[in-house]
Design a protein around this motif. Structure first.
Motif, PDB file in Angstrom:
ATOM      1  N   ALA A 162    -143.441 122.149   3.144  1.00  0.00           N
ATOM      2  CA  ALA A 162    -143.822 121.660   1.818  1.00  0.00           C
ATOM      3  C   ALA A 162    -145.329 121.455   1.741  1.00  0.00           C
ATOM      4  N   GLY A 163    -145.928 121.964   0.670  1.00  0.00           N
ATOM      5  CA  GLY A 163    -147.345 121.737   0.437  1.00  0.00           C
ATOM      6  C   GLY A 163    -148.286 122.627   1.209  1.00  0.00           C
ATOM      7  N   ILE A 164    -147.778 123.497   2.061  1.00  0.00           N
ATOM      8  CA  ILE A 164    -148.638 124.410   2.821  1.00  0.00           C
ATOM      9  C   ILE A 164    -148.875 125.657   1.976  1.00  0.00           C
ATOM     10  N   GLY A 165    -150.147 125.943   1.693  1.00  0.00           N
ATOM     11  CA  GLY A 165    -150.480 127.065   0.832  1.00  0.00           C
ATOM     12  C   GLY A 165    -151.383 128.077   1.488  1.00  0.00           C
ATOM     13  N   LEU A 166    -151.787 129.049   0.706  1.00  0.00           N
ATOM     14  CA  LEU A 166    -152.632 130.129   1.209  1.00  0.00           C
ATOM     15  C   LEU A 166    -153.923 129.603   1.814  1.00  0.00           C
ATOM     16  N   ARG A 167    -154.539 128.626   1.159  1.00  0.00           N
ATOM     17  CA  ARG A 167    -155.798 128.093   1.675  1.00  0.00           C
ATOM     18  C   ARG A 167    -155.616 127.448   3.043  1.00  0.00           C
ATOM     19  N   ASP A 168    -154.460 126.839   3.299  1.00  0.00           N
ATOM     20  CA  ASP A 168    -154.203 126.246   4.613  1.00  0.00           C
ATOM     21  C   ASP A 168    -154.176 127.316   5.695  1.00  0.00           C
ATOM     22  N   HIS A 169    -153.613 128.458   5.370  1.00  0.00           N
ATOM     23  CA  HIS A 169    -153.572 129.548   6.349  1.00  0.00           C
ATOM     24  C   HIS A 169    -154.960 130.137   6.559  1.00  0.00           C
ATOM     25  N   ILE A 170    -155.703 130.306   5.486  1.00  0.00           N
ATOM     26  CA  ILE A 170    -157.079 130.798   5.627  1.00  0.00           C
ATOM     27  C   ILE A 170    -157.903 129.814   6.451  1.00  0.00           C
ATOM     28  N   ASP A 171    -157.762 128.533   6.163  1.00  0.00           N
ATOM     29  CA  ASP A 171    -158.527 127.518   6.896  1.00  0.00           C
ATOM     30  C   ASP A 171    -158.181 127.527   8.382  1.00  0.00           C
ATOM     31  N   ALA A 172    -156.924 127.812   8.713  1.00  0.00           N
ATOM     32  CA  ALA A 172    -156.537 127.880  10.125  1.00  0.00           C
ATOM     33  C   ALA A 172    -157.244 129.032  10.827  1.00  0.00           C
ATOM     34  N   VAL A 173    -157.393 130.157  10.142  1.00  0.00           N
ATOM     35  CA  VAL A 173    -158.115 131.289  10.732  1.00  0.00           C
ATOM     36  C   VAL A 173    -159.602 130.969  10.838  1.00  0.00           C
ATOM     37  N   VAL A 174    -160.172 130.350   9.819  1.00  0.00           N
ATOM     38  CA  VAL A 174    -161.583 129.969   9.857  1.00  0.00           C
ATOM     39  C   VAL A 174    -161.840 129.008  11.013  1.00  0.00           C
ATOM     40  N   ALA A 175    -160.920 128.080  11.244  1.00  0.00           N
ATOM     41  CA  ALA A 175    -161.073 127.141  12.370  1.00  0.00           C
ATOM     42  C   ALA A 175    -161.063 127.888  13.696  1.00  0.00           C
ATOM     43  N   ALA A 176    -160.220 128.915  13.814  1.00  0.00           N
ATOM     44  CA  ALA A 176    -160.193 129.714  15.040  1.00  0.00           C
ATOM     45  C   ALA A 176    -161.499 130.470  15.229  1.00  0.00           C
ATOM     46  N   VAL A 177    -162.068 130.983  14.132  1.00  0.00           N
ATOM     47  CA  VAL A 177    -163.374 131.657  14.205  1.00  0.00           C
ATOM     48  C   VAL A 177    -164.443 130.666  14.653  1.00  0.00           C
ATOM     49  N   ASP A 178    -164.438 129.480  14.057  1.00  0.00           N
ATOM     50  CA  ASP A 178    -165.465 128.484  14.361  1.00  0.00           C
ATOM     51  C   ASP A 178    -165.365 127.967  15.792  1.00  0.00           C
ATOM     52  N   ALA A 179    -164.189 128.071  16.395  1.00  0.00           N
ATOM     53  CA  ALA A 179    -164.001 127.587  17.762  1.00  0.00           C
ATOM     54  C   ALA A 179    -164.572 128.542  18.804  1.00  0.00           C
TER      55      ALA A 179
END
Length: 239
Positions: free
Chosen positions: A46-63
């Motif tokens: 519930a409440g998990i959207g496209l931006r949450d998935h994009i943000d997860a990939v961005v966090a992996a890039v930033d790591a």
């Protein structure tokens, strides 16, 4: 090179397991992702959207310290494009596996049948024949056993993009269901399906004829195709 692998709908990081051996053997560092809501069949969605998935990939890039190659399968193509938009200076190449970049305001697929906050893997009858090419009964059974319901909002949220430098990031399209010649024909005719892809300045095409899930039907060949795209990124001075 660091390679971030983003699965399509209903799949987690383990879906890449038969694809990564040639990448690892070549000395690359692979980072297959399990996106929010896909951790298990019982995970909250519930409440998990496209931006949450994009943000997860961005966090992996930033790591990671160095520029990366992003690989996205199916709906993961829209997700990595959102990450390219967010970090255009950190992505050496984007690789779209039977997918492509999703433009501003687009949705991945809001026609999939939802059950509450999630979209289960539909019956096979709900797919086109081309989707299922080479996906034999054994592979279908294994896929259905591992399939995790997709968060509903990921399928229907609109893409929001902000940085036109995304068009400067080189891309590779690994064409499976449709030959690359057809994709090029669509771009030349102005088909809206490929409008965002047509705006990317440097695109390579690789034909890998099979169905929509080459990580299951032709995993070794998919690994080799991704490796070739990564090598192109390395030769461009990003390593």
């Amino acid at each position: 090179m660091d390679i971030i692998l983003v699965p399509g709908f209903w799949l987690d990081a383990s879906s890449w397991s038969d694809v990564t051996p040639p990448l690892v053997a070549a000395g690359h560092r692979v980072h297959p992702l399990t996106l929010p809501g896909l951790e298990s069949k019982d995970a909250p969605r519930a409440g998990i959207g496209l931006r949450d998935h994009i943000d997860a990939v961005v966090a992996a890039v930033d790591a990671l310290e160095e520029p990366v190659v992003l690989v996205g399968h199916s709906g993961g193509g829209a997700i990595i494009h959102g990450a390219v938009d967010a970090r255009p200076d950190r992505v050496a190449r984007a690789v779209y596996v039977d997918s492509g970049p999703l433009g501003e305001g687009g949705v991945i697929n809001d026609e999939l049948p939802a059950e509450g906050d999630e979209v289960p893997l539909p019956p096979w009858e709900g797919f086109e024949d081309a989707d299922l090419t080479d996906l034999n009964d054994e592979l279908r059974a294994a896929f259905r056993e591992r399939a995790i319901p997709e968060p509903r909002l990921v399928t229907s949220d609109r893409q929001q993009l902000h940085d036109e430098r995304r068009y400067n990031v080189p891309a590779t399209v690994i064409a499976c269901e449709f030959p690359s010649s057809l994709l090029i024909e669509w771009m030349e005719s102005g088909h809206p399906f490929v409008a965002e892809l047509a705006r990317i300045h440097d695109v390579d095409y690789v034909d890998l004829p099979t169905g929509h899930w080459p990580q299951f039907t032709r995993p070794a060949e998919l690994g080799v195709a991704i490796l070739a795209a990564v090598d192109r990124a390395s030769k461009n001075g990003q390593n």
